[in-house]
Scaffold this motif. Structure first.
Motif, PDB file in Angstrom:
ATOM      1  N   VAL A 157      57.568 -47.529  23.483  1.00 43.05           N
ATOM      2  CA  VAL A 157      57.139 -47.301  22.103  1.00 43.05           C
ATOM      3  C   VAL A 157      56.012 -48.262  21.744  1.00 43.05           C
ATOM      4  O   VAL A 157      55.023 -47.880  21.105  1.00 43.05           O
ATOM      5  CB  VAL A 157      58.319 -47.453  21.124  1.00 43.05           C
ATOM      6  N   ASP A 158      56.133 -49.524  22.155  1.00 38.25           N
ATOM      7  CA  ASP A 158      55.083 -50.513  21.879  1.00 38.25           C
ATOM      8  C   ASP A 158      53.767 -50.107  22.551  1.00 38.25           C
ATOM      9  O   ASP A 158      52.685 -50.294  21.971  1.00 38.25           O
ATOM     10  CB  ASP A 158      55.512 -51.894  22.367  1.00 38.25           C
ATOM     11  N   LYS A 159      53.849 -49.568  23.756  1.00 40.19           N
ATOM     12  CA  LYS A 159      52.641 -49.106  24.437  1.00 40.19           C
ATOM     13  C   LYS A 159      51.992 -47.956  23.666  1.00 40.19           C
ATOM     14  O   LYS A 159      50.759 -47.895  23.541  1.00 40.19           O
ATOM     15  CB  LYS A 159      52.977 -48.650  25.858  1.00 40.19           C
ATOM     16  N   LEU A 160      52.813 -47.060  23.155  1.00 41.06           N
ATOM     17  CA  LEU A 160      52.285 -45.940  22.378  1.00 41.06           C
ATOM     18  C   LEU A 160      51.604 -46.441  21.108  1.00 41.06           C
ATOM     19  O   LEU A 160      50.524 -45.952  20.728  1.00 41.06           O
ATOM     20  CB  LEU A 160      53.413 -44.974  22.019  1.00 41.06           C
ATOM     21  N   ILE A 161      52.215 -47.406  20.455  1.00 37.17           N
ATOM     22  CA  ILE A 161      51.643 -47.949  19.214  1.00 37.17           C
ATOM     23  C   ILE A 161      50.310 -48.630  19.496  1.00 37.17           C
ATOM     24  O   ILE A 161      49.325 -48.440  18.763  1.00 37.17           O
ATOM     25  CB  ILE A 161      52.631 -48.936  18.567  1.00 37.17           C
ATOM     26  N   ASN A 162      50.243 -49.423  20.552  1.00 43.84           N
ATOM     27  CA  ASN A 162      48.994 -50.103  20.909  1.00 43.84           C
ATOM     28  C   ASN A 162      47.904 -49.098  21.267  1.00 43.84           C
ATOM     29  O   ASN A 162      46.727 -49.299  20.937  1.00 43.84           O
ATOM     30  CB  ASN A 162      49.235 -51.061  22.071  1.00 43.84           C
ATOM     31  N   THR A 163      48.291 -48.027  21.952  1.00 46.57           N
ATOM     32  CA  THR A 163      47.322 -46.988  22.303  1.00 46.57           C
ATOM     33  C   THR A 163      46.776 -46.316  21.055  1.00 46.57           C
ATOM     34  O   THR A 163      45.565 -46.061  20.943  1.00 46.57           O
ATOM     35  CB  THR A 163      47.982 -45.934  23.209  1.00 46.57           C
ATOM     36  N   ALA A 164      47.650 -46.029  20.102  1.00 46.67           N
ATOM     37  CA  ALA A 164      47.214 -45.413  18.846  1.00 46.67           C
ATOM     38  C   ALA A 164      46.276 -46.331  18.077  1.00 46.67           C
ATOM     39  O   ALA A 164      45.275 -45.882  17.501  1.00 46.67           O
ATOM     40  CB  ALA A 164      48.433 -45.059  17.990  1.00 46.67           C
ATOM     41  N   LYS A 165      46.562 -47.636  18.068  1.00 48.63           N
ATOM     42  CA  LYS A 165      45.706 -48.584  17.366  1.00 48.63           C
ATOM     43  C   LYS A 165      44.313 -48.646  17.983  1.00 48.63           C
ATOM     44  O   LYS A 165      43.325 -48.889  17.281  1.00 48.63           O
ATOM     45  CB  LYS A 165      46.340 -49.976  17.382  1.00 48.63           C
ATOM     46  N   LEU A 166      44.226 -48.423  19.286  1.00 51.07           N
ATOM     47  CA  LEU A 166      42.933 -48.478  19.963  1.00 51.07           C
ATOM     48  C   LEU A 166      42.130 -47.190  19.800  1.00 51.07           C
ATOM     49  O   LEU A 166      40.899 -47.229  19.716  1.00 51.07           O
ATOM     50  CB  LEU A 166      43.138 -48.766  21.458  1.00 51.07           C
ATOM     51  N   ASN A 167      42.823 -46.057  19.739  1.00 53.24           N
ATOM     52  CA  ASN A 167      42.140 -44.772  19.831  1.00 53.24           C
ATOM     53  C   ASN A 167      42.040 -44.000  18.525  1.00 53.24           C
ATOM     54  O   ASN A 167      41.139 -43.163  18.391  1.00 53.24           O
ATOM     55  CB  ASN A 167      42.843 -43.875  20.866  1.00 53.24           C
ATOM     56  N   TYR A 168      42.929 -44.251  17.575  1.00 53.83           N
ATOM     57  CA  TYR A 168      42.933 -43.390  16.394  1.00 53.83           C
ATOM     58  C   TYR A 168      41.656 -43.608  15.581  1.00 53.83           C
ATOM     59  O   TYR A 168      41.304 -44.740  15.241  1.00 53.83           O
ATOM     60  CB  TYR A 168      44.166 -43.682  15.529  1.00 53.83           C
TER      61      TYR A 168
END
Length: 242
Positions: free
Chosen positions: A37-48
């Motif tokens: 879940v933390d990886k998904l959140i970090n990915t969203a912060k980088l790409n959204y």
């Protein structure tokens, strides 16, 4: 005898209608990975994209603070004037000439050389503290906006991930239910062809299997939609995030 067997078959259908996976697994907690879940959140912060827009706005606000501080120097104006010791006037008539011819006349300047000047604008200077204060407030607002949205994005990623896990578990259960229903249908069909089962029971078994297959298709569609909703925030395929 046939009626007794029919009752048994109906009971079997009721048993098989409850997915075997549900009896073995009645929770999705074990399927949830907090590090993932933390990886998904970090990915969203980088790409959204909206996060990128807020970051740009924050950078602009920081630059405005620096620019407003430097603007104190705008109240000072520096200038210089170069004045030679003599000037040549080509439009002055020479003494004694009457024909209108243009002559030259050298004039000596009282102030000669280069003159420097430094001017101070008090009104402009007094306005600068307010400009700096406003720029800092805009920076604070931009920072608060991005922090607020990061919290919102984190919550949305978690919700959509949990929904994805739920739909995945539901598909597994429904797939098992379809497999179990198929086994029951094959058994009833075999007995029906041997004349040991009625057409009504065989028809009910087929209807039950059709419903199980339709429910499986619906569960598959729900899973794909949950996955698409999650990937919308991630800006990347879920399979690429390990």
């Amino acid at each position: 005898m046939n009626r007794t067997y029919t009752i048994v078959v109906v009971l079997l259908l009721a048993v098989f209608a409850v997915p075997q996976g549900l009896k073995a697994q009645n929770t999705i907690i074990n399927d949830i990975s907090e590090p993932y879940v933390d990886k998904l959140i970090n990915t969203a912060k980088l790409n959204y994209p909206h996060i990128k827009s807020l970051d740009s706005r924050l950078t602009v606000a920081k630059n405005n603070v620096s620019r407003s501080k430097i603007s104190y120097l705008d109240a000072l104006t520096f200038s210089y004037v170069y004045q030679p010791s003599t000037t040549l006037n080509l439009n002055t008539l020479q003494p004694g000439t009457t024909d209108g011819s243009v002559g030259t006349n050298n004039r000596t300047s009282l102030f000669s050389g280069t003159q420097f000047g430094l001017f101070f604008n008090l009104g402009s200077y007094l306005q600068k503290p307010y400009a700096v204060k406003q720029a800092k407030q805009e920076l604070s607002i931009a920072n608060n906006e991005i922090q607020e949205y990061l919290l919102t994005l984190t919550t949305q990623v978690k919700k959509r991930y949990y929904m994805y896990v739920q739909k995945l578990a539901a598909l597994k259960l429904q797939s098992q239910a379809a497999i179990d229903g198929e086994s029951v249908l094959k058994d009833i069909k075999y007995r029906f062809e041997k004349g040991e089962e009625t057409l009504d029971t065989y028809t009910k078994a087929r209807i039950n299997q059709t419903q199980q297959n339709q429910a499986k298709i619906t569960a598959e569609a729900d899973l794909f939609m949950a996955k698409a909703d999650l990937e919308e925030l991630l800006g990347e395929k879920l399979e690429n995030i390990k």
